[in-house]
Design an enzyme around this catalytic site. Structure first.
Site, mmCIF file in Angstrom:
data_model
loop_
_atom_site.group_PDB
_atom_site.id
_atom_site.type_symbol
_atom_site.label_atom_id
_atom_site.label_comp_id
_atom_site.label_asym_id
_atom_site.label_seq_id
_atom_site.Cartn_x
_atom_site.Cartn_y
_atom_site.Cartn_z
ATOM 1 N N ASN A 170 -10.149 0.727 0.577
ATOM 2 C CA ASN A 170 -8.703 0.731 0.359
ATOM 3 C C ASN A 170 -8.412 0.225 -1.058
ATOM 4 O OD1 ASN A 170 -5.966 0.358 0.311
ATOM 5 N ND2 ASN A 170 -5.859 -0.876 2.185
ATOM 6 N N HIS A 221 -2.802 7.382 3.292
ATOM 7 C CA HIS A 221 -3.331 6.139 2.720
ATOM 8 C C HIS A 221 -4.664 5.811 3.396
ATOM 9 C CE1 HIS A 221 -3.730 2.218 1.131
ATOM 10 N NE2 HIS A 221 -3.487 1.595 2.269
ATOM 11 N N CYS A 226 0.818 -1.222 0.000
ATOM 12 C CA CYS A 226 0.000 0.000 0.000
ATOM 13 C C CYS A 226 0.849 1.268 0.000
ATOM 14 C CB CYS A 226 -0.953 0.009 1.181
ATOM 15 S SG CYS A 226 -2.265 -1.210 1.011
HETATM 16 O O1 UT7 Z 1 -3.434 -1.141 3.697
HETATM 17 C C1 UT7 Z 1 -2.958 -2.402 4.014
HETATM 18 C C2 UT7 Z 1 -2.718 -2.485 5.447
HETATM 19 N N1 UT7 Z 1 -3.882 -3.010 6.123
HETATM 20 C C3 UT7 Z 1 -4.407 -2.363 7.167
HETATM 21 O O2 UT7 Z 1 -4.008 -1.258 7.476
HETATM 22 C C4 UT7 Z 1 -5.473 -3.080 7.980
HETATM 23 C C5 UT7 Z 1 -5.188 -2.921 9.449
HETATM 24 N N2 UT7 Z 1 -6.154 -3.633 10.288
HETATM 25 C C6 UT7 Z 1 -7.411 -3.223 10.437
HETATM 26 O O3 UT7 Z 1 -7.826 -2.263 9.847
HETATM 27 C C7 UT7 Z 1 -8.295 -3.946 11.426
HETATM 28 O O4 UT7 Z 1 -7.497 -4.784 12.240
HETATM 29 C C8 UT7 Z 1 -9.448 -4.798 10.775
HETATM 30 C C9 UT7 Z 1 -10.432 -3.849 10.102
HETATM 31 C C10 UT7 Z 1 -8.855 -5.751 9.739
HETATM 32 C C11 UT7 Z 1 -10.162 -5.599 11.828
HETATM 33 O O5 UT7 Z 1 -10.671 -4.732 12.826
HETATM 34 P P1 UT7 Z 1 -10.380 -5.006 14.383
HETATM 35 O O6 UT7 Z 1 -11.027 -3.938 15.113
HETATM 36 O O7 UT7 Z 1 -8.888 -5.158 14.539
HETATM 37 O O8 UT7 Z 1 -11.146 -6.353 14.612
HETATM 38 P P2 UT7 Z 1 -10.576 -7.753 15.138
HETATM 39 O O9 UT7 Z 1 -9.808 -8.435 14.064
HETATM 40 O O10 UT7 Z 1 -9.927 -7.553 16.463
HETATM 41 O O11 UT7 Z 1 -11.923 -8.555 15.391
HETATM 42 C C12 UT7 Z 1 -12.842 -8.149 16.420
HETATM 43 C C13 UT7 Z 1 -14.079 -9.009 16.302
HETATM 44 C C14 UT7 Z 1 -13.795 -10.504 16.197
HETATM 45 O O12 UT7 Z 1 -14.818 -11.203 16.884
HETATM 46 P P3 UT7 Z 1 -14.587 -11.727 18.372
HETATM 47 O O13 UT7 Z 1 -13.385 -12.645 18.286
HETATM 48 O O14 UT7 Z 1 -14.322 -10.516 19.210
HETATM 49 O O15 UT7 Z 1 -15.869 -12.419 18.667
HETATM 50 C C15 UT7 Z 1 -13.913 -10.771 14.723
HETATM 51 O O16 UT7 Z 1 -14.286 -12.106 14.445
HETATM 52 O O17 UT7 Z 1 -14.791 -8.651 15.118
HETATM 53 C C16 UT7 Z 1 -15.039 -9.838 14.348
HETATM 54 N N3 UT7 Z 1 -15.048 -9.456 12.952
HETATM 55 C C17 UT7 Z 1 -16.146 -9.044 12.313
HETATM 56 N N4 UT7 Z 1 -17.421 -8.892 12.726
HETATM 57 C C18 UT7 Z 1 -18.318 -8.448 11.837
HETATM 58 C C19 UT7 Z 1 -14.001 -9.424 12.075
HETATM 59 N N5 UT7 Z 1 -14.422 -8.981 10.890
HETATM 60 C C20 UT7 Z 1 -15.754 -8.752 11.004
HETATM 61 C C21 UT7 Z 1 -16.733 -8.260 10.115
HETATM 62 N N6 UT7 Z 1 -18.003 -8.136 10.576
HETATM 63 N N7 UT7 Z 1 -16.454 -7.922 8.839
#
Ligand code: UT7
Length: 331
Positions: A286, A256, A116
């Site tokens: 993104n 970004h 990215c």
């Molecule tokens: O440009 C390339 C570089 N990439 C990035 O900059 C991405 C960086 N990371 C992020 O933006 C975030 O980490 C994500 C958007 C990918 C994920 O958000 P998060 O707040 O870190 O969520 P998480 O992975 O900690 O998941 C929290 C909860 C989980 O459930 P439990 O275990 O708490 O029950 C996930 O299973 O949210 C759940 N979850 C979702 N729920 C509904 C994960 N994805 C989803 C979804 N809808 N789409």
């Protein structure tokens, strides 16, 4: 001899027509508009539909409008650099295909992949050719068909990405505008958190790699998130301090667009009010190499000659960095 600076002298963008909304995505995977808006800040993203359509088609659209807008003939272009993580093919370079599609025949062209941060690293690369004095018109195009590597059964990745492209023209100037400074970083150890497992020379495609869904983006969201916030904020603040820029004198942050929370955390560390931060993640998601030029495309009319811009990115690699640029024209 006067110092040659590399200035952006034109900008164009392209996004495909198809809009994939959070509501439609919620019917494909177990997610919701509320979760996506709260955690990422994306409402919809564009998807390139149609067989036989790849990244070069979007890149070519952006370059075509750039040439028209800047009244530049394809024959005048000396170099075209395409930054992408979703090339049409492993080879030849998508840059070569774009050059062919828009009729650029007197230039050389190549691809650059820095996740990215591709467009940012591409700005650095393009500017060096211009500053050398040898190349007068350099096109930098960032384009990605992210939908070609997104697993639409994976709810942790599918809401984030969209398709799009943007292109800028770099030209030499002896005025005090253009790219002033850059701070670029790579930490290859970060690759374990964000990569595509199969399809390269390490693991060529097989029936097994396809069954294991290894041709899609593999991302561990939280370590990437943490590194992105730290990387983008640290490097942007360092650039401000190095050039005595304050929240008053800096005109725009061009960040970004990966997650609204990463953008706001970066702006907060820079002490910038929201009205100085370019954000369009809500409608495009993104687009990887498309994010920075699509922001410039949208904000072009508001940009004034001499405006101070800091570009800041973080991506797969890990790659991150900041570029300080003085805008070169009023449109
Ligand atoms: O440009 C390339 C570089 N990439 C990035 O900059 C991405 C960086 N990371 C992020 O933006 C975030 O980490 C994500 C958007 C990918 C994920 O958000 P998060 O707040 O870190 O969520 P998480 O992975 O900690 O998941 C929290 C909860 C989980 O459930 P439990 O275990 O708490 O029950 C996930 O299973 O949210 C759940 N979850 C979702 N729920 C509904 C994960 N994805 C989803 C979804 N809808 N789409």
């Amino acid at each position: 001899m006067e110092k040659i600076n590399a200035a952006i002298t034109g900008i164009a963008g392209y996004v495909p027509d198809y809009v994939l909304t959070n509501d439609e995505l919620s019917r494909m995977v177990d997610t919701s508009d509320e979760w996506i808006m709260t955690r990422i800040g994306i409402k919809e993203r564009r998807i390139l539909k149609g067989d036989a359509k790849g990244t070069s088609d979007m890149g070519a659209e952006a370059v075509k409008s750039l040439l028209e807008k800047t009244e530049t003939s394809p024959d005048e272009i000396d170099l075209l650099i395409c930054t992408t993580v979703t090339p049409d093919m492993q080879f030849p370079a998508t840059a070569n295909i774009i050059s062919d599609k828009v009729g650029i025949k007197n230039a050389f062209s190549f691809d650059l992949n820095a996740g990215c941060s591709g467009f940012l690293f591409g700005m650095s690369t393009a500017s060096k050719f211009v500053q050398s004095g040898k190349y007068k018109k350099v096109v930098l195009v960032g384009a990605d068909k992210m939908s070609s590597i997104v697993d639409y059964e994976d709810r942790s990745v599918s809401p984030i990405f969209g398709d799009g492209s943007g292109a800028v023209l770099f030209e030499p100037t002896t005025e005090d505008v253009g790219i002033i400074d850059e701070i670029l970083h790579v930490d290859g150890a970060g690759r374990k958190h964000l990569h595509q497992k199969a399809g390269g020379s390490l693991k060529p495609p097989t029936h097994e790699t396809i069954d294991a869904r290894e041709h899609y983006i593999y991302q561990e969201g939280q370590p990437v998130f943490k590194a992105a916030v730290k990387g983008m904020a640290d490097v942007s603040v360092e650039m401000m301090e190095k050039h005595n820029l304050t929240s008053d004198s800096l005109t725009w942050l061009v960040p970004h667009q990966a997650n609204l929370r990463i953008i706001t955390a970066t702006a907060h560390r820079m002490n910038l009010p929201p009205e100085k931060v370019m954000i369009n993640i809500e409608k495009y998601g993104n687009t990887t190499d498309g994010t920075l030029p699509l922001l410039l495309w949208e904000w072009e009319k508001k940009l004034k000659k001499g405006n101070h811009l800091i570009f800041s990115t973080f991506g797969a690699g890990f790659t991150w960095g900041a570029i300080y640029l003085k805008w070169a024209y009023n449109s």
